[in-house]
Design a protein around this motif. Structure first.
Motif, PDB file in Angstrom:
ATOM      1  N   ASP A  44       0.829  -1.208   0.000  1.00 38.72           N
ATOM      2  CA  ASP A  44       0.000   0.000   0.000  1.00 38.72           C
ATOM      3  C   ASP A  44       0.864   1.258   0.000  1.00 38.72           C
ATOM      4  N   ARG A  45       1.934   1.252   0.799  1.00 36.46           N
ATOM      5  CA  ARG A  45       2.846   2.412   0.827  1.00 36.46           C
ATOM      6  C   ARG A  45       3.543   2.581  -0.516  1.00 36.46           C
ATOM      7  N   ALA A  46       3.956   1.480  -1.129  1.00 36.74           N
ATOM      8  CA  ALA A  46       4.638   1.548  -2.420  1.00 36.74           C
ATOM      9  C   ALA A  46       3.711   2.119  -3.487  1.00 36.74           C
ATOM     10  N   GLU A  47       2.460   1.656  -3.489  1.00 38.79           N
ATOM     11  CA  GLU A  47       1.499   2.193  -4.459  1.00 38.79           C
ATOM     12  C   GLU A  47       1.232   3.668  -4.211  1.00 38.79           C
ATOM     13  N   ALA A  48       1.126   4.072  -2.963  1.00 39.87           N
ATOM     14  CA  ALA A  48       0.859   5.468  -2.634  1.00 39.87           C
ATOM     15  C   ALA A  48       2.013   6.371  -3.056  1.00 39.87           C
ATOM     16  N   ASN A  49       3.228   5.833  -3.026  1.00 41.18           N
ATOM     17  CA  ASN A  49       4.404   6.627  -3.404  1.00 41.18           C
ATOM     18  C   ASN A  49       4.768   6.489  -4.874  1.00 41.18           C
ATOM     19  N   GLY A  50       3.972   5.732  -5.633  1.00 41.79           N
ATOM     20  CA  GLY A  50       4.190   5.619  -7.068  1.00 41.79           C
ATOM     21  C   GLY A  50       5.207   4.568  -7.482  1.00 41.79           C
ATOM     22  N   HIS A  51       5.566   3.659  -6.618  1.00 39.05           N
ATOM     23  CA  HIS A  51       6.526   2.600  -6.945  1.00 39.05           C
ATOM     24  C   HIS A  51       5.761   1.371  -7.431  1.00 39.05           C
ATOM     25  N   THR A  52       5.358   1.405  -8.702  1.00 37.75           N
ATOM     26  CA  THR A  52       4.500   0.344  -9.223  1.00 37.75           C
ATOM     27  C   THR A  52       5.212  -0.993  -9.365  1.00 37.75           C
ATOM     28  N   LYS A  53       6.494  -0.982  -9.753  1.00 35.59           N
ATOM     29  CA  LYS A  53       7.226  -2.249  -9.886  1.00 35.59           C
ATOM     30  C   LYS A  53       7.334  -2.956  -8.547  1.00 35.59           C
ATOM     31  N   LEU A  54       7.669  -2.216  -7.522  1.00 31.63           N
ATOM     32  CA  LEU A  54       7.783  -2.788  -6.186  1.00 31.63           C
ATOM     33  C   LEU A  54       6.425  -3.298  -5.721  1.00 31.63           C
ATOM     34  N   ALA A  55       5.376  -2.542  -5.996  1.00 33.30           N
ATOM     35  CA  ALA A  55       4.034  -2.956  -5.579  1.00 33.30           C
ATOM     36  C   ALA A  55       3.630  -4.256  -6.264  1.00 33.30           C
ATOM     37  N   LYS A  56       3.958  -4.405  -7.541  1.00 30.28           N
ATOM     38  CA  LYS A  56       3.635  -5.642  -8.256  1.00 30.28           C
ATOM     39  C   LYS A  56       4.424  -6.821  -7.697  1.00 30.28           C
ATOM     40  N   ARG A  57       5.695  -6.589  -7.379  1.00 27.43           N
ATOM     41  CA  ARG A  57       6.512  -7.643  -6.815  1.00 27.43           C
ATOM     42  C   ARG A  57       5.981  -8.081  -5.454  1.00 27.43           C
ATOM     43  N   LEU A  58       5.616  -7.110  -4.639  1.00 28.87           N
ATOM     44  CA  LEU A  58       5.055  -7.441  -3.328  1.00 28.87           C
ATOM     45  C   LEU A  58       3.735  -8.187  -3.464  1.00 28.87           C
ATOM     46  N   GLN A  59       2.925  -7.833  -4.453  1.00 33.79           N
ATOM     47  CA  GLN A  59       1.660  -8.535  -4.661  1.00 33.79           C
ATOM     48  C   GLN A  59       1.899  -9.994  -5.031  1.00 33.79           C
ATOM     49  N   ARG A  60       2.930 -10.259  -5.838  1.00 32.90           N
ATOM     50  CA  ARG A  60       3.252 -11.649  -6.187  1.00 32.90           C
ATOM     51  C   ARG A  60       3.652 -12.435  -4.939  1.00 32.90           C
ATOM     52  N   VAL A  61       4.426 -11.814  -4.058  1.00 34.68           N
ATOM     53  CA  VAL A  61       4.834 -12.483  -2.820  1.00 34.68           C
ATOM     54  C   VAL A  61       3.614 -12.743  -1.936  1.00 34.68           C
ATOM     55  N   ILE A  62       2.730 -11.750  -1.847  1.00 35.19           N
ATOM     56  CA  ILE A  62       1.509 -11.904  -1.053  1.00 35.19           C
ATOM     57  C   ILE A  62       0.654 -13.035  -1.606  1.00 35.19           C
ATOM     58  N   ASP A  63       0.498 -13.083  -2.917  1.00 34.87           N
ATOM     59  CA  ASP A  63      -0.294 -14.151  -3.542  1.00 34.87           C
ATOM     60  C   ASP A  63       0.300 -15.526  -3.253  1.00 34.87           C
ATOM     61  N   ARG A  64       1.621 -15.631  -3.341  1.00 32.42           N
ATOM     62  CA  ARG A  64       2.290 -16.906  -3.100  1.00 32.42           C
ATOM     63  C   ARG A  64       2.103 -17.347  -1.649  1.00 32.42           C
ATOM     64  N   LEU A  65       2.292 -16.429  -0.717  1.00 31.74           N
ATOM     65  CA  LEU A  65       2.111 -16.768   0.695  1.00 31.74           C
ATOM     66  C   LEU A  65       0.670 -17.132   1.009  1.00 31.74           C
ATOM     67  N   THR A  66      -0.270 -16.463   0.366  1.00 31.80           N
ATOM     68  CA  THR A  66      -1.679 -16.775   0.581  1.00 31.80           C
ATOM     69  C   THR A  66      -1.982 -18.188   0.111  1.00 31.80           C
ATOM     70  N   LYS A  67      -1.436 -18.576  -1.038  1.00 31.89           N
ATOM     71  CA  LYS A  67      -1.640 -19.933  -1.545  1.00 31.89           C
ATOM     72  C   LYS A  67      -1.047 -20.968  -0.605  1.00 31.89           C
ATOM     73  N   VAL A  68       0.142 -20.704  -0.098  1.00 31.66           N
ATOM     74  CA  VAL A  68       0.784 -21.632   0.841  1.00 31.66           C
ATOM     75  C   VAL A  68      -0.059 -21.750   2.103  1.00 31.66           C
TER      76      VAL A  68
END
Length: 71
Positions: free
Chosen positions: A26-50
């Motif tokens: 959320d902080r990354a998206e608010a600050n305009g860091h879209t690449k970081l936000a996408k990477r964090l979303q992939r990690v979140i998705d992976r952890l959620t699946k696990v």
């Protein structure tokens, strides 16, 4: 009891980690860091699946214990 304690600890740790990553995303998206936000979303998705897989396996274990243990 050991399996239940281990599951509870693991589930709590994963839930805490996912919440922390969500805050970072959320902080990354608010600050305009879209690449970081996408990477964090992939990690979140992976952890959620696990976490979902662990929960399903634990539920199967509980069902087996209920069906096979007379205690």
């Amino acid at each position: 009891p050991q399996i239940t304690a281990h599951y509870d600890a693991t589930h709590a740790a994963m839930t805490k980690r996912i919440a922390a990553l969500q805050a970072r995303q959320d902080r990354a998206e608010a600050n305009g860091h879209t690449k970081l936000a996408k990477r964090l979303q992939r990690v979140i998705d992976r952890l959620t699946k696990v976490d979902q897989r662990i929960t399903v396996r634990y539920e199967k274990y509980e069902a087996w214990v209920d069906a096979n243990c007379n205690g």
